[in-house]
Design a protein around this motif. Structure first.
Motif: not given
Length: 288
Positions: A167-179
């Motif tokens: 989810y991008g965390y290994s590249r410093g581009q994290p994904c955040i899900l919103i509901k």
């Protein structure tokens, strides 16, 4: 000394007679018939109280609907929440330290498992977009269980965990899900305009957040997922999500992020709850 002993014997005798008097056949000052009348009174009294309580509960339950609440005290504008769950709405990790973000990956995988395309195809409908999925009852005939629209995991694209299992965390581009929190009967848009999410840094951090990518495109909660009819009536309901990907956020610094819902029917914030329709969290990405 003898007088004291006589007084003790007399006092002991009085207590024994109070507990059971063999001459009058009284127990603790009352005859058997007196005790029986008292016990009968309290038995009838408490049976009447229990009967009134049961009758009151029965009448109240007759006014309730198993599928729709009689009264709703929730805010007209629902709250928002993020995934993964950080410590007090804080997402902090180090790119090079896998242990710092392993928990986030596990949290996202668990959360998204019901959104797998194979499961959605089996349980939910492929609905036409940009219009409400209305399923009204026919008078006294209940239209239950109600159907739900598919929200496939692949709709989150780069943040689905399919093309990038980290989810991008290994590249410093994290994904955040919103509901959005669920509100029965809510219609969050009109004229075919779906509500959408926008995120930004608070004023002091505006130069730290960098560009963002939204999935699905434009960060929309499509109208086809509304209205929500309740957990019992709509057993397979799949809550729509919006993913936000931070493409080039500043490293080694705290970034205060706020995401909010934009809608032509829902107001953001109020005097009653300033966090209705929005969520704030802290993001920190370490490069060591």
């Amino acid at each position: 000394m003898s007088g004291t002993k006589e007084e003790d014997r007399k006092g002991s005798s009085e207590w024994r007679e109070f507990f059971w008097n063999p001459r009058t056949h009284e127990l603790m000052g009352r005859t058997a018939s007196s005790w029986g009348l008292i016990l009968l009174f309290y038995l009838v009294f408490y049976l009447c109280l229990a009967g009134m309580f049961v009758l009151t509960m029965y009448i109240m339950l007759l006014t309730l609907d198993d599928y729709k609440p009689t009264w709703q005290d929730r805010l007209a504008t629902p709250g928002m929440m993020i995934r993964p769950k950080g410590n007090q709405l804080e997402i902090s990790f180090s790119v090079s330290n896998t242990e710092s973000w392993d928990g986030f990956i596990h949290n996202l995988n668990t959360f998204l498992s019901p959104y797998n395309d194979s499961y959605q195809v089996q349980t939910n409908d492929n609905c036409p977009p940009d219009q409400y999925f209305i399923q009204e009852d026919s008078g006294e005939v209940r239209n239950n269980p109600k159907r739900s629209c598919q929200f496939n995991r692949t709709m989150l694209e780069d943040c689905s965990g399919m093309s990038d299992r980290f989810y991008g965390y290994s590249r410093g581009q994290p994904c955040i899900l919103i509901k959005l929190n669920r509100v029965i009967g809510m219609l969050p848009g009109k004229d075919g305009q779906s509500p959408y999410v926008t995120c930004g840094a608070k004023r002091e951090d505006s130069d730290k957040i960098g560009p963002l990518a939204y999935f699905p495109p434009n960060g929309t909660f499509n109208l086809m997922y509304y209205p929500y009819y309740g957990k019992k009536a709509q057993v397979n309901y799949t809550q729509p999500l919006v993913a936000v990907k931070f493409l080039n956020a500043s490293l080694n610094t705290d970034i205060n992020v706020e995401c909010k819902i934009n809608s032509n029917t829902l107001a953001t914030g109020s005097e009653r709850d300033k966090f209705a329709g929005r969520v704030s969290f802290k993001l920190r990405i370490e490069d060591k």
